[in-house]
Scaffold this motif. Structure first.
Motif, mmCIF file in Angstrom:
data_model
loop_
_atom_site.group_PDB
_atom_site.id
_atom_site.type_symbol
_atom_site.label_atom_id
_atom_site.label_comp_id
_atom_site.label_asym_id
_atom_site.label_seq_id
_atom_site.Cartn_x
_atom_site.Cartn_y
_atom_site.Cartn_z
ATOM 1 N N ALA A 159 0.828 -1.206 0.000
ATOM 2 C CA ALA A 159 0.000 0.000 0.000
ATOM 3 C C ALA A 159 0.863 1.256 0.000
ATOM 4 O O ALA A 159 0.500 2.261 -0.626
ATOM 5 N N VAL A 160 1.997 1.209 0.686
ATOM 6 C CA VAL A 160 2.890 2.371 0.718
ATOM 7 C C VAL A 160 3.478 2.625 -0.660
ATOM 8 O O VAL A 160 3.629 3.775 -1.087
ATOM 9 N N LEU A 161 3.806 1.553 -1.389
ATOM 10 C CA LEU A 161 4.345 1.723 -2.738
ATOM 11 C C LEU A 161 3.355 2.431 -3.651
ATOM 12 O O LEU A 161 3.745 3.221 -4.522
ATOM 13 N N PHE A 162 2.062 2.169 -3.459
ATOM 14 C CA PHE A 162 1.047 2.766 -4.319
ATOM 15 C C PHE A 162 0.639 4.164 -3.859
ATOM 16 O O PHE A 162 0.364 5.026 -4.700
ATOM 17 N N ILE A 163 0.553 4.394 -2.559
ATOM 18 C CA ILE A 163 -0.107 5.597 -2.051
ATOM 19 C C ILE A 163 0.871 6.626 -1.504
ATOM 20 O O ILE A 163 0.667 7.825 -1.672
ATOM 21 N N ALA A 164 1.931 6.184 -0.841
ATOM 22 C CA ALA A 164 2.825 7.127 -0.163
ATOM 23 C C ALA A 164 3.645 7.935 -1.154
ATOM 24 O O ALA A 164 3.950 7.479 -2.265
ATOM 25 N N GLY A 165 3.982 9.148 -0.737
ATOM 26 C CA GLY A 165 4.861 10.001 -1.509
ATOM 27 C C GLY A 165 6.277 9.954 -0.968
ATOM 28 O O GLY A 165 6.594 9.168 -0.067
ATOM 29 N N PRO A 166 7.161 10.813 -1.465
ATOM 30 C CA PRO A 166 8.559 10.800 -0.991
ATOM 31 C C PRO A 166 8.693 11.117 0.490
ATOM 32 O O PRO A 166 9.663 10.688 1.118
ATOM 33 N N ASP A 167 7.758 11.865 1.053
ATOM 34 C CA ASP A 167 7.851 12.248 2.463
ATOM 35 C C ASP A 167 7.282 11.204 3.407
ATOM 36 O O ASP A 167 7.396 11.353 4.623
ATOM 37 N N GLN A 168 6.644 10.176 2.879
ATOM 38 C CA GLN A 168 6.018 9.154 3.725
ATOM 39 C C GLN A 168 6.740 7.808 3.619
ATOM 40 O O GLN A 168 6.114 6.760 3.677
ATOM 41 N N GLN A 169 8.050 7.847 3.464
ATOM 42 C CA GLN A 169 8.821 6.610 3.377
ATOM 43 C C GLN A 169 8.826 5.904 4.731
ATOM 44 O O GLN A 169 9.246 6.481 5.729
ATOM 45 N N THR A 170 8.372 4.662 4.769
ATOM 46 C CA THR A 170 8.381 3.879 5.998
ATOM 47 C C THR A 170 9.553 2.902 5.976
ATOM 48 O O THR A 170 10.280 2.799 4.982
ATOM 49 N N ILE A 171 9.734 2.176 7.077
ATOM 50 C CA ILE A 171 10.856 1.222 7.150
ATOM 51 C C ILE A 171 10.746 0.134 6.077
ATOM 52 O O ILE A 171 11.735 -0.148 5.383
ATOM 53 N N PRO A 172 9.574 -0.519 5.883
ATOM 54 C CA PRO A 172 9.504 -1.513 4.801
ATOM 55 C C PRO A 172 9.774 -0.908 3.427
ATOM 56 O O PRO A 172 10.415 -1.552 2.581
#
Length: 317
Positions: free
Chosen positions: A255-268
């Protein structure tokens, strides 16, 4: 458990075979996780055991990859490690930023998922609730539907959330949720709600509804009854569901790969980037820390489960 003295030879053979099968299954499940722990201390930039590691040479082991979690992305990683160095690491280190994003998104999504999931479980536990099975199937569908499909749908919906309303003749003005913290939090909450519903519903199965009726007969309104009677008894299930929702958010990458932007990088997501761009044993160091973190959460869930059983009288005090 020891084999009883009256066991037949065939029963003894089956007992030892059963133990061997259990050990083999346990090794099959746990070996891929355990092997990353010693590899994270490799002094060389390899994903294999070096000759020095196999011979237990101290020079073959190092904490350099754990140190790189703080220095990667810093402006002055070689400076004296004083207050300014730690401020630089807190502000610029990529792994530290990813950890902060994971905690922020995980905590916020857990609060949303726990609140909505608990309310849904309370409604579904009532016998007069119509279409309970259909509603339950819909609510837990994010856990059943392949995640790539759910992430794709959320991406198109969060890219223009008001587009769906135009089908019904509305033309509202909405902002874009994709690429924002709100969008990622809502996406992770969507994935965590089914776990909260299942755990809270399982807790409510053994809940004695006569306690609520007794509280109402003594003059308590529904709000007081919920917070003074119902909530303390189902709290272990609520906390267990919250922990599962947090783990789901903390480990989520699709979900992060699809929705997050450069500022929302998580550990996975940062681990995914590290595998694609530069294969480094620092990923193994992060994985080791996540394994320890997961074990701590699972231990907490088990303690809460045992406490819930004691409260409900299902296990000895």
């Amino acid at each position: 458990m020891a084999v009883p003295s009256y066991a037949t030879p065939l029963e003894r053979i089956w007992h030892y075979a059963y133990v061997a099968i259990c050990v083999a299954i346990f090794f099959f499940l746990i070996a891929p996780i355990i092997v990353i722990i010693p590899l994270s201390f490799n002094a060389e930039p390899y994903f294999t055991f070096t000759e020095k590691m196999r011979s237990f040479d101290p020079e073959g082991y190092s904490l350099r990859w754990y140190d790189s979690l703080l220095t990667f992305g810093m402006q002055a990683p070689d400076a004296v490690r004083d207050t300014s160095w730690w401020a630089d690491a807190w502000a610029n280190a990529k792994w530290v930023k990813a950890a902060k994003n994971s905690i922020i998104i995980g905590v916020c999504s857990t609060i949303v998922a726990t609140s909505l999931g608990t309310l849904a479980a309370l409604g579904l536990s009532r016998p007069e609730m119509p279409f309970r099975r259909a509603i339950m199937a819909i609510l837990i569908s994010p856990m059943i539907v392949p995640l790539i499909i759910t992430a794709t749908g959320m991406f198109f919906f969060y890219s223009n959330p008001c587009e769906l309303l135009t089908i019904f003749g509305f033309s509202p003005q909405c902002g874009r949720l994709a690429g924002t913290y709100v969008g990622v939090i809502l996406a992770h909450a969507t994935l965590g709600i089914p776990f909260v519903i299942i755990t809270v519903t399982a807790t409510l199965v053994g809940f004695d509804q006569s306690l609520n009726r007794a509280a109402a007969s003594l003059g308590a309104n529904p709000r007081v009854t919920f917070f003074r009677v119902t909530m303390p008894l189902i709290l272990p299930g609520v906390v267990s569901g919250a922990l599962f929702a947090f783990v789901t958010s903390f480990d989520e990458v699709v979900a992060v790969l699809f929705i997050a932007g450069p500022d929302q990088q998580t550990i996975p997501r940062q681990m995914w980037n590290g595998i694609r761009e530069q294969i480094s044993p620092a990923i193994l160091a992060v994985a080791t820390l996540l394994v320890i973190f997961s074990i701590a959460l699972l231990t907490t869930v088990e303690l809460l489960r045992r406490r819930s059983e004691r409260i409900r009288g299902l296990s000895p005090q």
